[in-house]
Design a protein around this motif. Structure first.
Motif, PDB file in Angstrom:
ATOM      1  N   LEU A   1      21.219  22.110  85.578  1.00  0.00           N
ATOM      2  CA  LEU A   1      20.611  22.576  84.327  1.00  0.00           C
ATOM      3  C   LEU A   1      20.732  24.096  84.189  1.00  0.00           C
ATOM      4  O   LEU A   1      20.839  24.820  85.181  1.00  0.00           O
ATOM      5  CB  LEU A   1      19.126  22.190  84.284  1.00  0.00           C
ATOM      6  CG  LEU A   1      18.826  20.688  84.281  1.00  0.00           C
ATOM      7  CD1 LEU A   1      17.330  20.441  84.436  1.00  0.00           C
ATOM      8  CD2 LEU A   1      19.351  20.021  83.019  1.00  0.00           C
ATOM      9  N   CYS A   2      20.713  24.573  82.931  1.00  0.00           N
ATOM     10  CA  CYS A   2      20.748  26.011  82.690  1.00  0.00           C
ATOM     11  C   CYS A   2      19.403  26.624  83.119  1.00  0.00           C
ATOM     12  O   CYS A   2      18.433  25.902  83.353  1.00  0.00           O
ATOM     13  CB  CYS A   2      21.045  26.305  81.225  1.00  0.00           C
ATOM     14  SG  CYS A   2      19.680  25.981  80.110  1.00  0.00           S
ATOM     15  N   ASP A   3      19.365  27.954  83.209  1.00  0.00           N
ATOM     16  CA  ASP A   3      18.158  28.620  83.710  1.00  0.00           C
ATOM     17  C   ASP A   3      16.919  28.296  82.882  1.00  0.00           C
ATOM     18  O   ASP A   3      15.845  28.040  83.416  1.00  0.00           O
ATOM     19  CB  ASP A   3      18.367  30.138  83.749  1.00  0.00           C
ATOM     20  CG  ASP A   3      19.348  30.523  84.858  1.00  0.00           C
ATOM     21  OD1 ASP A   3      19.599  29.646  85.727  1.00  0.00           O
ATOM     22  OD2 ASP A   3      19.850  31.651  84.845  1.00  0.00           O
ATOM     23  N   ASP A   4      17.092  28.302  81.550  1.00  0.00           N
ATOM     24  CA  ASP A   4      15.978  27.976  80.658  1.00  0.00           C
ATOM     25  C   ASP A   4      15.432  26.595  80.963  1.00  0.00           C
ATOM     26  O   ASP A   4      14.226  26.389  81.065  1.00  0.00           O
ATOM     27  CB  ASP A   4      16.431  28.012  79.189  1.00  0.00           C
ATOM     28  CG  ASP A   4      16.391  29.434  78.650  1.00  0.00           C
ATOM     29  OD1 ASP A   4      15.840  30.300  79.349  1.00  0.00           O
ATOM     30  OD2 ASP A   4      16.922  29.650  77.541  1.00  0.00           O
ATOM     31  N   CYS A   5      16.360  25.637  81.111  1.00  0.00           N
ATOM     32  CA  CYS A   5      15.940  24.253  81.315  1.00  0.00           C
ATOM     33  C   CYS A   5      15.288  24.070  82.691  1.00  0.00           C
ATOM     34  O   CYS A   5      14.357  23.292  82.841  1.00  0.00           O
ATOM     35  CB  CYS A   5      17.121  23.299  81.160  1.00  0.00           C
ATOM     36  SG  CYS A   5      17.585  23.092  79.425  1.00  0.00           S
ATOM     37  N   LYS A   6      15.800  24.790  83.692  1.00  0.00           N
ATOM     38  CA  LYS A   6      15.166  24.731  85.015  1.00  0.00           C
ATOM     39  C   LYS A   6      13.701  25.095  84.879  1.00  0.00           C
ATOM     40  O   LYS A   6      12.826  24.477  85.495  1.00  0.00           O
ATOM     41  CB  LYS A   6      15.861  25.711  85.968  1.00  0.00           C
ATOM     42  CG  LYS A   6      16.998  25.059  86.739  1.00  0.00           C
ATOM     43  CD  LYS A   6      17.620  26.042  87.721  1.00  0.00           C
ATOM     44  CE  LYS A   6      19.010  25.565  88.092  1.00  0.00           C
ATOM     45  NZ  LYS A   6      20.005  26.625  88.135  1.00  0.00           N
TER      46      LYS A   6
ATOM     47  N   ASP B   1      17.050  19.139  73.790  1.00  0.00           N
ATOM     48  CA  ASP B   1      17.354  19.991  72.633  1.00  0.00           C
ATOM     49  C   ASP B   1      18.240  21.176  73.026  1.00  0.00           C
ATOM     50  O   ASP B   1      18.676  21.935  72.168  1.00  0.00           O
ATOM     51  CB  ASP B   1      16.011  20.508  72.074  1.00  0.00           C
ATOM     52  CG  ASP B   1      16.149  20.991  70.645  1.00  0.00           C
ATOM     53  OD1 ASP B   1      17.073  20.519  69.966  1.00  0.00           O
ATOM     54  OD2 ASP B   1      15.338  21.825  70.222  1.00  0.00           O
ATOM     55  N   CYS B   2      18.533  21.324  74.328  1.00  0.00           N
ATOM     56  CA  CYS B   2      19.276  22.487  74.807  1.00  0.00           C
ATOM     57  C   CYS B   2      20.723  22.424  74.319  1.00  0.00           C
ATOM     58  O   CYS B   2      21.351  21.378  74.291  1.00  0.00           O
ATOM     59  CB  CYS B   2      19.241  22.551  76.329  1.00  0.00           C
ATOM     60  SG  CYS B   2      20.064  24.026  76.972  1.00  0.00           S
ATOM     61  N   LYS B   3      21.215  23.610  73.892  1.00  0.00           N
ATOM     62  CA  LYS B   3      22.584  23.647  73.343  1.00  0.00           C
ATOM     63  C   LYS B   3      23.623  23.929  74.429  1.00  0.00           C
ATOM     64  O   LYS B   3      24.823  23.865  74.179  1.00  0.00           O
ATOM     65  CB  LYS B   3      22.674  24.735  72.257  1.00  0.00           C
ATOM     66  CG  LYS B   3      21.712  24.544  71.096  1.00  0.00           C
ATOM     67  CD  LYS B   3      22.236  23.516  70.086  1.00  0.00           C
ATOM     68  CE  LYS B   3      21.313  23.359  68.883  1.00  0.00           C
ATOM     69  NZ  LYS B   3      20.190  22.428  69.139  1.00  0.00           N
ATOM     70  N   ASN B   4      23.164  24.241  75.640  1.00  0.00           N
ATOM     71  CA  ASN B   4      24.086  24.523  76.744  1.00  0.00           C
ATOM     72  C   ASN B   4      24.965  23.301  77.045  1.00  0.00           C
ATOM     73  O   ASN B   4      24.457  22.194  77.214  1.00  0.00           O
ATOM     74  CB  ASN B   4      23.245  24.905  77.979  1.00  0.00           C
ATOM     75  CG  ASN B   4      24.107  25.288  79.149  1.00  0.00           C
ATOM     76  OD1 ASN B   4      24.846  24.464  79.684  1.00  0.00           O
ATOM     77  ND2 ASN B   4      24.018  26.545  79.551  1.00  0.00           N
ATOM     78  N   PRO B   5      26.292  23.471  77.092  1.00  0.00           N
ATOM     79  CA  PRO B   5      27.206  22.325  77.255  1.00  0.00           C
ATOM     80  C   PRO B   5      26.892  21.486  78.497  1.00  0.00           C
ATOM     81  O   PRO B   5      26.932  20.248  78.435  1.00  0.00           O
ATOM     82  CB  PRO B   5      28.587  22.976  77.376  1.00  0.00           C
ATOM     83  CG  PRO B   5      28.444  24.340  76.796  1.00  0.00           C
ATOM     84  CD  PRO B   5      27.017  24.752  76.979  1.00  0.00           C
ATOM     85  N   SER B   6      26.586  22.165  79.600  1.00  0.00           N
ATOM     86  CA  SER B   6      26.293  21.425  80.826  1.00  0.00           C
ATOM     87  C   SER B   6      25.038  20.567  80.648  1.00  0.00           C
ATOM     88  O   SER B   6      25.007  19.386  81.016  1.00  0.00           O
ATOM     89  CB  SER B   6      26.130  22.418  81.979  1.00  0.00           C
ATOM     90  OG  SER B   6      25.485  21.780  83.047  1.00  0.00           O
ATOM     91  N   CYS B   7      23.998  21.154  80.049  1.00  0.00           N
ATOM     92  CA  CYS B   7      22.766  20.398  79.798  1.00  0.00           C
ATOM     93  C   CYS B   7      23.034  19.231  78.851  1.00  0.00           C
ATOM     94  O   CYS B   7      22.509  18.133  79.026  1.00  0.00           O
ATOM     95  CB  CYS B   7      21.683  21.300  79.213  1.00  0.00           C
ATOM     96  SG  CYS B   7      21.165  22.605  80.338  1.00  0.00           S
ATOM     97  N   ARG B   8      23.862  19.471  77.862  1.00  0.00           N
ATOM     98  CA  ARG B   8      24.177  18.420  76.884  1.00  0.00           C
ATOM     99  C   ARG B   8      24.824  17.222  77.570  1.00  0.00           C
ATOM    100  O   ARG B   8      24.508  16.068  77.287  1.00  0.00           O
ATOM    101  CB  ARG B   8      25.135  18.963  75.817  1.00  0.00           C
ATOM    102  CG  ARG B   8      24.475  19.844  74.811  1.00  0.00           C
ATOM    103  CD  ARG B   8      25.352  19.975  73.572  1.00  0.00           C
ATOM    104  NE  ARG B   8      25.109  18.881  72.644  1.00  0.00           N
ATOM    105  CZ  ARG B   8      24.349  19.013  71.560  1.00  0.00           C
ATOM    106  NH1 ARG B   8      23.789  20.158  71.291  1.00  0.00           N
ATOM    107  NH2 ARG B   8      24.150  17.997  70.762  1.00  0.00           N
TER     108      ARG B   8
END
Ligand SMILES: [Zn+2]
Ligand SMILES: [Zn+2]
Length: 424
Positions: free
Chosen positions: A191-196, A208-215
């Motif tokens: 996950l991206c830092d925000d999602c972590k 809802d995260c737009k980060n490709p990896s999270c998606r």
């Protein structure tokens, strides 16, 4: 060098662009009336707590985007980042629920979020929105959606898609939340830092995260739609039945979450494929717990908000018709002091007779005054020169046919009103 420029993320609306804005606002007002929504206006700033307690402390908006400041009394105030909390505050403060069991309200106004400016995403932007407070009926959710789409259609937008979902209620969301936590348990590294960070507090926000990896990771995540309770499930079914009956096409979006905490049951977004990454024109949903959260008795509600800049951008991409620019009808050209005084008097008379008119204030030659009249695209030009003045007359030139007529000074105003009426 310019001493001052408009702040990043803010935008001037120039006179050429204004008719489009006015047309949009007029259309919104007209549609709202057909659906019996009444206009409301709230202040641009509120106590910060209002947004923290409604929009939600964990949301992107409250965490990162609010314009918050202390006033001279040391109170924390915030420029409104969205319209729903102020409307609900007003609803409670003025006991609107006592006056009518169902309040249908709408607003148009500026909102403020400190975001990275990009196409269709500004720091001061404008929204219109509707809030229907006092009913749980799924038919009302359908009305809110129909109203939003009806406005877009009226503006000429055709290529829209309606994304539909349900976010459940606190009752069914908490078991779902557990499921989601379990799903993300071994994926923290990806996950991206925000999602972590938001993972433990609010795992729904990861969807809802737009980060490709999270998606990519969330593609297989469990969907709220599979966990709706005996109350939320049938409500969603009923809404879909209403939309079907209205011939409104929708796409069920299994991972739709909105970036606001107060939503319950219905959530939706209206998306324009023309807009690329920032493709949502607006959205909304139900917020059955918000009135109670803000201190009044439990009252179900549903609403939407639409971004005006985004809509205008989509209209431009779809080549929607824009309104004809407004031109004055009459130009009064004059030469000499005495003629000027007559010109000014005629102007004023015309304007009080509801005829738009203008003249020269730059002491220009008759020739350049005629050119100015041409550029203004007026229908008639009145020419008052010394020669005409001596005869007590003026020349009236029909700019379309180039025909000229001598008219007595005293009759000028009546004459122009009459010919303009005939042309209509
Ligand atoms: Zn539920
Ligand atoms: Zn993320």
């Amino acid at each position: 060098m310019l001493k001052y420029k408009a702040l990043r993320g803010t935008q001037d609306i120039l006179p050429e662009e204004m008719p489009l804005w006015r047309q949009l606002e007029e259309m919104v007002g007209r549609k709202m009336k057909f659906y019996n929504y009444r206009e409301i206006a709230t202040p641009t700033f509120e106590h910060t707590g209002l947004f923290v307690h409604s929009t939600g402390a964990d949301t992107e908006i409250v965490e990162k985007q609010m314009y918050t400041f202390l006033d001279k009394g040391g109170r924390s105030l915030t420029l409104r980042p969205e319209g729903t909390p102020p409307v609900v505050r007003t609803y409670i403060e003025h006991s609107l629920g006592m006056k009518k069991p169902l309040q249908k309200l709408f607003y148009i106004g500026s909102m403020y979020r400190q975001e990275n400016p990009q196409a269709g995403r500004l720091r001061q932007f404008h929204q219109f929105g509707a809030e229907a407070i006092g009913s749980i009926a799924p038919a009302l959710d359908a009305e809110i959606i129909a109203l939003f789409l009806d406005i877009c259609e009226d503006l000429g937008l055709k290529e829209l898609s309606l994304q539909l979902g349900s976010i459940g209620c606190p009752g069914c969301r908490s078991p779902y939340r557990e499921k989601l936590l379990g799903f993300f348990a071994d994926k923290d590294d990806l996950l991206c830092d925000d999602c972590k960070q938001r993972h433990q507090r609010n795992p729904l926000r990861i969807l809802d995260c737009k980060n490709p990896s999270c998606r990519r990771i969330t593609e297989d995540a469990p969907s709220m739609l599979d966990y709706l309770c005996d109350d939320c499930g049938p409500h969603f079914q009923e809404l879909k039945a209403h939309l079907d009956a209205l011939d409104i096409h929708y796409q069920i979006n299994r991972r739709l979450v909105r970036g606001l905490d107060y939503y319950t049951k219905t959530i939706f977004e209206v998306v324009s494929p023309q807009l690329g990454a920032q493709d949502a024109l607006g959205g909304g949903g139900r917020y059955d717990g918000l009135v109670e959260e803000l201190g009044a008795k439990p009252t179900p509600a549903v609403g939407f908000a639409a971004g005006i800049e985004r809509i205008l951008l989509a209209m431009e991409k779809e080549n929607c018709p824009s309104p004809e620019p407004c031109h004055p009808k009459v130009y009064v050209a004059s030469m000499g002091e005495e003629a000027k005084r007559l010109a000014v008097r005629l102007l004023q008379k015309l304007r009080t007779q509801m005829v738009s008119a203008d003249t020269d204030y730059l002491d220009r030659s008759l020739k350049s005054q005629m050119r100015a009249a041409n550029n203004l695209k007026v229908e008639y030009t009145v020419i008052i020169g010394q020669e005409e003045l001596n005869k007590g007359k003026a020349l009236v030139r029909n700019m379309r046919s180039s025909q000229q007529e001598e008219v007595g000074i005293e009759k000028l105003c009546d004459y122009l009103v009459e010919v303009l009426n005939q042309n209509q």
